[in-house]
Design an enzyme around this catalytic site. Structure first.
Site, PDB file in Angstrom:
ATOM      1  N   HIS A  89      29.314  13.081  76.706  1.00 42.11           N
ATOM      2  CA  HIS A  89      28.167  13.177  75.806  1.00 42.11           C
ATOM      3  C   HIS A  89      26.967  13.696  76.576  1.00 42.11           C
ATOM      4  CE1 HIS A  89      29.908  11.468  72.236  1.00 42.11           C
ATOM      5  NE2 HIS A  89      30.313  10.394  72.878  1.00 42.11           N
TER       6      HIS A  89
ATOM      7  N   HIS B 296      44.146   6.118  66.230  1.00 37.58           N
ATOM      8  CA  HIS B 296      42.909   5.452  66.654  1.00 37.58           C
ATOM      9  C   HIS B 296      42.808   4.240  65.728  1.00 37.58           C
ATOM     10  CE1 HIS B 296      38.336   5.517  67.364  1.00 37.58           C
ATOM     11  NE2 HIS B 296      38.485   4.701  66.339  1.00 37.58           N
TER      12      HIS B 296
ATOM     13  N   HIS C 201      38.594  14.675  75.325  1.00 43.56           N
ATOM     14  CA  HIS C 201      37.686  15.335  74.376  1.00 43.56           C
ATOM     15  C   HIS C 201      37.028  16.501  75.110  1.00 43.56           C
ATOM     16  CE1 HIS C 201      38.054  12.261  71.221  1.00 43.56           C
ATOM     17  NE2 HIS C 201      38.143  11.401  72.219  1.00 43.56           N
ATOM     18  N   LEU C 202      37.392  17.722  74.693  1.00 41.14           N
ATOM     19  CA  LEU C 202      36.862  18.901  75.396  1.00 41.14           C
ATOM     20  C   LEU C 202      35.624  19.466  74.711  1.00 41.14           C
ATOM     21  CD1 LEU C 202      39.882  21.026  76.640  1.00 41.14           C
ATOM     22  CD2 LEU C 202      38.266  19.681  77.969  1.00 41.14           C
TER      23      LEU C 202
ATOM     24  N   ASN D 212      34.236   3.182  72.270  1.00 45.16           N
ATOM     25  CA  ASN D 212      35.020   2.768  71.125  1.00 45.16           C
ATOM     26  C   ASN D 212      36.512   3.000  71.379  1.00 45.16           C
ATOM     27  OD1 ASN D 212      35.316   1.695  68.651  1.00 45.16           O
ATOM     28  ND2 ASN D 212      34.836   3.549  67.511  1.00 45.16           N
TER      29      ASN D 212
ATOM     30  N   ASP E 153      40.660   9.057  77.848  1.00 46.51           N
ATOM     31  CA  ASP E 153      39.707   9.118  76.726  1.00 46.51           C
ATOM     32  C   ASP E 153      38.386   9.706  77.215  1.00 46.51           C
ATOM     33  OD1 ASP E 153      38.520   9.020  74.278  1.00 46.51           O
ATOM     34  OD2 ASP E 153      38.567   6.839  74.059  1.00 46.51           O
TER      35      ASP E 153
ATOM     36  N   ASP F 166      41.641  11.032  65.839  1.00 49.81           N
ATOM     37  CA  ASP F 166      40.920  10.218  66.832  1.00 49.81           C
ATOM     38  C   ASP F 166      39.415  10.489  66.829  1.00 49.81           C
ATOM     39  OD1 ASP F 166      41.009   8.410  69.321  1.00 49.81           O
ATOM     40  OD2 ASP F 166      39.842  10.138  69.951  1.00 49.81           O
TER      41      ASP F 166
HETATM   42  O1  DOR Z   1      34.252   6.126  72.676  1.00 43.14           O
HETATM   43  C1  DOR Z   1      34.791   7.000  72.010  1.00 43.14           C
HETATM   44  N1  DOR Z   1      34.345   8.281  72.040  1.00 43.14           N
HETATM   45  N2  DOR Z   1      35.822   6.684  71.219  1.00 43.14           N
HETATM   46  C2  DOR Z   1      36.365   7.561  70.349  1.00 43.14           C
HETATM   47  O2  DOR Z   1      37.286   7.214  69.662  1.00 43.14           O
HETATM   48  C3  DOR Z   1      35.794   8.912  70.215  1.00 43.14           C
HETATM   49  C4  DOR Z   1      35.117   9.319  71.450  1.00 43.14           C
HETATM   50  C5  DOR Z   1      34.276  10.549  71.252  1.00 43.14           C
HETATM   51  O3  DOR Z   1      34.757  11.527  70.687  1.00 43.14           O
HETATM   52  O4  DOR Z   1      33.143  10.561  71.750  1.00 43.14           O
END
Ligand code: DOR
Length: 423
Positions: free
Chosen positions: A306, A174, A57-58, A275, A302, A147
């Site tokens: 954040h 997902h 996730h960029l 998740n 993954d 996803d």
């Molecule tokens: O823990 C997760 N974070 N699971 C996901 O499927 C999405 C991801 C996110 O984009 O933060």
């Protein structure tokens, strides 16, 4: 430029190579011979194909305060990755050709490593209307996924598998039945009960895995299962593969190393919130066995950065996600390979040739003539996981403070040295 990586232990599982030899980089290809401009002594090091991450996730566009293409690809280079696949849950969502082309161009302009992108399955990832998959394939999308969200409609998933099949691209699932996952915060079980946190049962994943395997069987499309977390999922994938269903699967380092007990051990540390959630011992063991026997094709990060504001809140309000680009090599080497839980060749395969195959890339090998993507790992380098030193903007990892051994010391992507030593 000709760069000779001399005298390292070359582990190239795609060709069943594991021996001390030299690797010559000749421009943007792995070369055969010639006089090098530069020689790197790799004595005592592992020389492996550049690592490939199927799940990054960029956050750009839209959430650049969490990560952006420059910081995320820098983190990738430091972690030993030469190719990463960006997920589509940005703002706006990458759900049309112009957006796909925008990401790929931004990757070329600001990316440190090779950037591929996923296109969303549904417009706005709303799960209602199929996005223009054919158009996105022409724009260069490497795979399709909603996803972050499941594709709850079976009919939408069926159509996605059919359309993606036209370009021989995988649909990355997902797997989460939202009606079962509900408002769950962690795995439903002993620890969720003790801690008084709402749980989500493993069936929330396996019910969807079962549906998607059958849709792959029905359509002949290529299904790739993201971040598997339960034993029953592995069992079903194994069975489906044996019957010739076109399915591949990945697992994250955190699902291989932690159980739901971590929520207790780390006293509600929101960096354990992810998740799918961390599961139980038997799940971890089955996932490891899945990597060993090839049921699981890839270890994917993954990487889900954040902001602190999304994590320094009560457990129920924290956003799920763990960063992984800069920790995976150290975790896999010290906690899985050094401990004898995974053979070195199996681990490297799951980080290189395995993911290359999922995407149908000509990478993940050091065969002469291949793209010059090479990673040198010092298997003896000891380091402490200190998120404040990450190139990623994300600091959210439950592995902070862990003593690790093994680190990427040289990353070459497309013939360019993109990381050397530790910053
Ligand atoms: O823990 C997760 N974070 N699971 C996901 O499927 C999405 C991801 C996110 O984009 O933060």
């Amino acid at each position: 430029m000709k760069l000779l990586i001399r005298g390292g232990r070359v582990v190239d599982p795609g060709r069943a190579v594991d021996r001390v030899m030299d690797v010559l980089i000749d421009g943007d290809r792995i070369g055969l011979n010639g006089t090098p401009d530069r020689v790197v002594d790799a004595g005592g090091m592992l020389v492996v194909p550049g690592l490939i991450d199927l799940h990054t996730h960029l956050r750009e566009p839209g959430f650049e305060y969490k990560e952006d293409i420059a910081s995320g690809t820098r983190a990738a280079a430091r972690g030993g990755y030469t190719t990463i696949l960006a997920m589509a849950n940005t703002q706006p969502v990458i759900d049309n050709r112009a957006a796909v082309e925008w990401v790929l161009n931004a990757g070329k302009a600001r990316g440190v490593v090779r950037l591929l992108t996923v296109g969303a399955v549904s417009k706005g990832q709303k799960g209602e209307e199929l996005a223009e998959l054919g158009d996105m394939i022409e724009g260069g999308a490497a795979a399709f996924s909603d996803d972050g969200n499941p594709v709850s409609s079976g009919e939408l998933m069926r159509c996605a598998l059919l359309y993606a099949r036209m370009g021989d691209k995988p649909v990355i699932a997902h797997c989460e039945d939202r009606s079962l996952a509900g408002e769950g915060l962690m795995n439903l079980g002993y620890w969720s009960t003790i801690l008084g946190l709402r749980g989500m049962p493993w069936v929330a994943e396996t019910a969807m895995v079962a549906r998607d395997l059958m849709l792959a069987e029905l359509t002949g499309g290529r299904l790739h299962l993201a971040h598997l977390s339960c034993a029953r999922s592995v069992e079903m994938v194994k069975e489906a593969k044996a019957r010739g269903v076109r399915v591949t699967a990945e697992v994250t380092p955190h699902h291989l190393l932690l159980t739901d007990e971590a929520v207790n051990t780390y006293r509600f540390d929101t960096d354990t919130r992810v998740n799918p959630p961390l599961r139980g011992e038997a799940d971890v063991e089955a996932l490891l066995q899945g990597v060993r026997d090839g049921t699981i094709d890839a270890i994917a990060t993954d990487h889900a950065p954040h902001h602190l504001d999304d994590k320094e809140v009560e457990y129920a309000y924290a956003l799920p996600g763990i960063v992984g680009l800069e920790t995976t090599v150290g975790l896999v080497m010290s906690r899985l390979v050094d401990t004898g839980r995974l053979a070195l060749g199996t681990a490297i395969r799951a980080l290189t040739a395995g993911p290359a195959q999922v995407l149908g890339l000509d990478r993940g090998t050091l065969a002469p003539g291949s793209p010059a993507d090479v990673t040198v790992i010092d298997p003896a380098r000891e380091w402490t996981c200190d998120p404040s030193r990450f190139a990623s903007k994300g600091r959210n990892t439950p592995f902070k403070g862990w003593q690790l051994r093994g680190q990427a010391v040289l990353t070459v992507a497309g013939g360019e040295v993109v990381h050397e030593g530790i910053a």
